[in-house]
Design an enzyme around this catalytic site. Structure first.
Site, PDB file in Angstrom:
ATOM      1  CB  THR A  15      -0.932  -0.045   1.346  1.00 56.31           C
ATOM      2  OG1 THR A  15      -1.931  -1.122   0.983  1.00 56.31           O
ATOM      3  CG2 THR A  15      -1.779   1.017   1.284  1.00 56.31           C
TER       4      THR A  15
ATOM      5  CE  LYS B   4       3.444   6.179  10.640  1.00 58.37           C
ATOM      6  NZ  LYS B   4       3.584   6.083  11.969  1.00 58.37           N
ATOM      7  N   GLY B   5       3.041   0.821   6.214  1.00 59.41           N
ATOM      8  CA  GLY B   5       2.715  -0.399   6.138  1.00 59.41           C
ATOM      9  C   GLY B   5       1.894  -1.134   7.348  1.00 59.41           C
TER      10      GLY B   5
ATOM     11  CD  GLU C 262       5.843  -7.440   6.969  1.00 57.65           C
ATOM     12  OE1 GLU C 262       6.298  -6.305   6.831  1.00 57.65           O
ATOM     13  OE2 GLU C 262       6.970  -8.462   6.713  1.00 57.65           O
TER      14      GLU C 262
END
Ligand SMILES: Cc1cc2nc3c(=O)[nH]c(=O)nc-3n(C[C@H](O)[C@H](O)[C@H](O)COP(=O)(O)OP(=O)(O)OC[C@H]3O[C@@H](n4cnc5c(N)ncnc54)[C@H](O)[C@@H]3O)c2cc1C
Lengths: 768, 288
Positions: free
Chosen positions: A538, A720-721, A724
């Site tokens: 993303t 943001k990512g 994970e």
């Protein structure tokens, strides 16, 4: 919030309908007339010399078309074992036959003679001199030996002063450090800041512990599968279930020694990856070579047992951790020595041992990490590789410290958290971060400081962190005569990233989300793209989609200005129309009209391009709080409540974000309480879902997600990512909750009932 | 999976003669939730599969106060757990059935298959032991009845002879002052095989326990009764101390193994814990 029309909304996924109706074509759904089925034959020894491989009986079986071994790999790169096997289930070759049952039958007819060798499965045994040396006899120095050896080297170069006494002292110390001579080491990393020993000396309280985290499988729902078709021209097409079809293309090119341009990889809809679906060897290479040999399309598909025996799971490790704090809770020093079990292939997320520093500021840090060989399959990434393991050790120990110094676990964490501008131990300075906001959000959600618990109940909290990567990636946007917008790219969608891209394009081009569609190209048609891992998608593709849409918008505005006889400053794009802004007649042109008009202009059709790589990403943090109840008689744990907060920068699609958070929590819960690949001298002893337990919906109640948004300066709309971080704190969260419920701490995951019962017994406060 | 020939006989006699004709190369098919798994793994490789689906009279639950409960071998676990008579009077059996796999599995899995498979960890076995079940066996020529305690010979081994088919289970009526419970030790809440299974049934008379039966699964080569523990409880009124003793006796009578799931020692401790808990619950249920 309301400044955006499409981003920030939980719109349905672009692929929702095809997935829900079963129309989506996964790797296993790809079939061709005349297609053969591959079956890999595997080692039945755990560690042995291969004396011979006899395929003659298998070849005679009617329906068998080809059998390959390592001798058929043109570049000689290791695909199948030839001289030696290092784990049970290691591939020795593959059969192609007219149906899967014949292929399986044939695989069983391959005769292999072995000379068994001694086996080592425990990293702490493997580093010892008397362990079987799996790949070579080389040794590496442990932390103290490294320091002394370096000092000695330096001293020997110094002339002038007499330093013989110092040399003698160091040599004497070295002589006593034989247990720091490590065998079977595949790799090492070291980091330090300040002087950790001095830090411990200055600390009021020093706590040490050894933490053991098992190897776990990504257990994606869909096992590995590929279909390969070799053309007489030498060109190859591979339908691959993968997280990154460009990576598969270069991998195959490397093993076969052929140009990239001869290979087209079609990335098909995939049933999960979690870092485990970049492997070229599992099915892609065998399918390709068997197709080259037979001239027929070949499907290679693993079953679940093969996934366990020969997957590339997440690495287990042993971490020895030591932390020094002041009585007021200030963290002073932290030291880690980690041994990662990388199995028979060099690898393992050793560098991420650094995650033991967490989100806290402290001056003294030392980290020494080694990857150690054992007789297991190799490992690879699993959702935030290395972080859940390191953070389990770090956040468990922090909880223990909170108990020792009598401080609330949330207060202790809050006190030590870094803020913008703080020095990251052995790192740079912290950019803008949302650590404290995210911890507070989770604590507030459960009313932490007024929390209540009944008998045998307990609360646990932990903080995990992660930073996403970025790019390379590229997107094209086309605007069509009906006003519809299409994105084209080469990124594999696992988590809903296509939806995020479509939302972003709709936002920029001010059209309804439903008007945007998105197409993934194969490696022949799409521009290069990074694989979908490392929480990059993303962040990367959102940015590229935004760039591409903005590029298209620029072209639309230009055209409109031309058409309306005005300057570009006097037009604006809003609600899917370009209108005049300079007070003249309210003229406007729709996107469709402009797209149609563009076809007769010298500039041609409207296409926007976005392409980028390596944008600086931002640290993300996840905080989780769980309440559990433990039955002291049986050791069974029941989850009563889970709250998960996460700083996602900006939630482009809050529903998708919550899905990611929930998935991470469930995987982390499983890793802490039940998941574990078990090995003994016979290899992996639980290669199936009967004894490799993943939780069901009955095991974990509704997860309350709390989205925190501290925008990332370079993220699309601040995103943001997200994928994970949500798994990083969970192992420690549940371990800490179990400790709060029982008074015993189990540092050896998973926390199975038996361990709880035994710990309670030896703690003397067992129930009987 | 290897190729096989498939039969759907319409009578017990027909099924039985197919079994005799094909001997060791044939397997009966109930719900298939054990058999098909084995065939896929190639641990069972029948050339002939004989379905019992079309044989009439093998599925159903009947009850009357004189003869008690009868459950056909082809009765699905889901039907057992949803039957109100089973739930009320033969509670441990409903609870055992309910512990099997998932709803999807229980819609296929049969009671006959669970027992005929011969697994010492079968979830209905301990319940059938404590509910005095008789196993009905037929071969087309005749019928015989074997107490469930004698049905098992060892892991995967039963008294079924060539050509014999398990047709159903009969359980005697139970007094109003009786109660039972089955508990299963596992890691997951659902969809986990038993580390240990314990069922206890009691009947009360004048405030004391007139009859106690304790069945243990997954802690011996076959499902067993913890007779020493039963003797400790029977004839007495329950107390914490008494149950503690019985729990210890049950653990001592079990002979579990250590395996990748857990150690024998842990299994014994769990036998003790669950014996105590099921006995308490069974008594409480008998009192209402
Ligand atoms: C995902 C999953 C989860 C499971 N979980 C559990 C669990 O939690 N607890 C548990 O106890 N079991 C569990 N099982 C095992 C299985 O579901 C049960 O044992 C079930 O009751 C078997 O019944 P079936 O009708 O499917 O048997 P089948 O598979 O049809 O037959 C099993 C065996 O019995 C023989 N057989 C069947 N019927 C008869 C008969 N009438 N007469 C003589 N022989 C017969 C067959 O030949 C075969 O050898 C699970 C299975 C799966 C696949």
């Amino acid at each position: 919030m309301s400044e955006h029309a499409v981003v920030g909304k939980g719109v349905p996924r672009v692929d929702a309908l095809e997935k829900v109706t079963g129309a989506a074509k996964y790797g296993a759904d790809i079939n061709f007339p005349g297609m053969l089925h591959a079956r890999i034959f595997r080692s039945t020894e755990v560690h042995a010399k291969i004396l011979s491989i006899d395929t003659s009986e298998a070849e005679k079986l009617p329906g068998v078309h080809a059998i390959i071994t390592q001798d058929d790999i043109p570049t000689g790169r290791a695909v199948f074992a030839k001289e030696k096997v290092l784990y049970y289930g290691e591939p020795l070759g593959a059969v192609a036959a007219t149906d899967p049952d014949i292929a399986e039958e044939a695989a069983e007819l391959v005769k292999v003679e072995y000379e068994p060798l001694p086996v080592v499965q425990d990293v702490m045994e493997s580093i010892k001199p008397d362990a079987p040396h799996l790949l070579n006899d080389r040794t590496k120095d442990g932390p103290r030996r490294r320091v002394i050896t370096r000092q000695l080297k330096k001293l020997s170069k110094e002339t002038g002063e007499d330093n013989s006494a110092e040399i003698e002292r160091l040599n004497a110390e070295l002589g006593g450090l034989d247990d720091e001579i490590y065998y079977n080491v595949a790799g090492e990393t070291h980091e330090s800041a300040g002087d950790v020993e001095q830090g411990f000396a200055e600390s009021d309280v020093v706590v040490e512990g050894t933490y053991t985290i098992p190897r776990v499988h990504q257990v994606y729902m869909e096992p590995h599968v590929s279909v390969a078709q070799a053309e007489p021209s030498g060109k190859l097409t591979v339908w691959a279930s993968t997280q990154g079809h460009f990576a598969i293309r270069s991998g195959i090119a490397g093993v076969l020694g052929i140009p990239l341009s001869d290979i087209n990889v079609v990335g098909v809809t995939m049933g999960g990856g979690f870092g485990g679906r970049f492997n070229i060897q599992a099915t892609h290479v065998p399918a390709v070579i068997l197709s080259q040999k037979t001239g027929r399309p070949v499907k290679a598909q693993l079953n679940r047992e093969e996934e366990f025996l020969d997957g590339r799971p997440g690495a287990g490790c042993v971490i020895k951790l030591k932390t020094g704090v002041m009585d007021d809770g200030t963290i002073v020093a932290r030291k880690a020595l980690a041994f990662w079990d990388c199995g028979s292939v060099a690898g393992g997320p050793i560098a991420n041992t650094i995650r033991i520093r967490g989100v806290y500021k402290f001056p003294h840090l030392q980290m020494d990490a080694y990857a150690v060989h054992t007789n297991k399959s190799g490992t690879t990434s699993y959702r935030a590789p290395g972080a859940p393991q390191a953070i389990f050790a770090a956040e468990s120990q922090l909880d223990e410290i909170a108990t020792i110094i009598g401080m609330d676990p949330v207060d202790l964490r809050m006190k030590n958290m870094r803020e913008e501008g703080d020095q990251v131990p052995a790192g740079a300075t912290e950019p803008i971060v949302g650590y404290k906001e995210t911890l507070k959000a989770a604590a507030d959600a459960v009313d932490w400081w007024n929390r209540e618990k009944g008998p045998n109940q307990g609360w646990g909290v932990a903080v995990g962190d992660w930073t996403n990567g970025c790019g390379p990636g590229a997107v094209y946007v086309s605007v069509h005569e009906d006003g519809s917008v299409r994105l084209f790219h080469g990124s594999m969608d696992i988590t809903g990233t296509d939806t995020a891209m479509a939302q972003i394009a709709a936002e920029v081009l001010t059209v309804p989300y439903e008007q945007v569609s998105i197409t993934r190209g194969d490696t022949n048609s799409a521009p290069y793209n990074t694989g979908s891992g490392g929480s990059v998608v993303t962040f990367t593709m959102g940015n590229t989609a935004k760039l591409a849409a903005e590029d298209a918008r620029g072209r639309l505005l230009e055209l409109a200005a031309q058409r309306l006889n005005t300057d570009i400053e006097h037009v604006e794009l809003r609600d899917g129309k370009v209108s005049l802004t300079n007070g003249d007649a309210p003229k406007s042109l729709s996107l469709g009209e402009l797209a149609a008009y563009s076809l007769s202009t010298t500039g041609g059709p409207i296409v926007g391009k976005g392409s980028l790589s390596g944008r600086l990403s931002a640290p993300a943090v996840a905080v989780q709080i769980a309440k559990v109840e433990v039955n002291p008689e049986t050791g069974n744990t029941k989850v009563l409540r889970t709250v998960a907060s996460q700083d996602v920068g900006f939630a482009i699609n809050p529903i998708a974000v919550e899905g990611q958070i929930e998935g991470g929590v469930v995987q982390g819960y499983a890793w802490s309480m039940m998941e574990e690949m078990q090995y003994d001298e016979k290899g992996n002893v639980n290669p199936g879902f009967v004894d490799y337990r993943v939780p069901t919906t009955a095991d974990i109640p509704r997860i309350e997600s709390v989205i925190v948004e501290v925008p990332a300066p370079n993220g699309p709309y601040g995103a943001k990512g997200v994928g994970e971080p949500s798994l990083t704190p969970t192992l420690a969260t549940f371990a800490n909750a179990v400790t709060d419920a029982t008074g015993v701490r189990i540092n050896d995951l998973p926390i199975k009932p038996e361990k709880i019962v035994n710990a309670l017994k030896s703690n003397g406060n067992g129930s009987r | 999976m290897r190729n096989f020939e498939f039969f759907e006989p319409k009578t017990i006699g027909e099924a039985s003669s197919l079994l005799v004709q094909y001997g060791g190369e044939a397997e009966l098919l109930g719900g298939g939730t054990d058999l098909i798994i084995g065939m896929k793994d190639r641990t069972v490789t029948p050339k002939y599969v004989i379905s019992l689906e079309k044989v009439p009279g093998m599925e159903g639950i009947t009850y009357d106060d004189t003869n008690g409960l009868w459950v056909g071998a082809m009765t699905k676990m889901r039907a057992l757990e949803r039957s109100s008579i089973v739930r009320e009077r033969y509670t441990a059996l409903a609870e055992g059935a309910e512990e099997v796999g998932s709803i999807q599995i229980r819609n296929l899995a049969t009671l006959g298959g669970n027992i005929a498979h011969g697994s010492p960890a079968a979830d209905t076995a301990a319940a059938l032991l404590v509910l005095d079940a008789q196993v009905n066996i037929a071969d087309g020529n005749g019928e015989r009845t074997v107490p469930i305690a004698d049905f098992y010979l060892g892991p995967g081994q039963t008294v079924l002879q060539a050509g014999e088919i398990l047709t159903g289970f009969s359980m005697p009526p139970r007094s109003a002052k009786s109660g039972s419970q089955y508990l299963k030790h596992k890691i997951r809440q659902v969809m986990d095989l038993a580390f240990v299974g314990v069922a206890t049934s009691v009947s009360l008379s004048n405030g004391t326990v007139a009859d106690t039966k304790i069945g243990l699964a997954a802690v011996a080569p076959k499902p067993i009764r913890a007779t020493n523990a039963e003797a400790i409880i029977t004839g007495n009124s329950v107390s914490d101390n008494l149950l503690q003793q019985a729990a210890g006796a049950a653990a001592a009578q079990s002979s579990p193994i250590s395996d990748l799931r857990c150690t024998a020692e842990h299994r014994r401790e769990i036998v003790a814990a669950l014996t105590k808990e099921t006995a308490m619950t069974a008594v409480a249920r008998a009192q209402v």
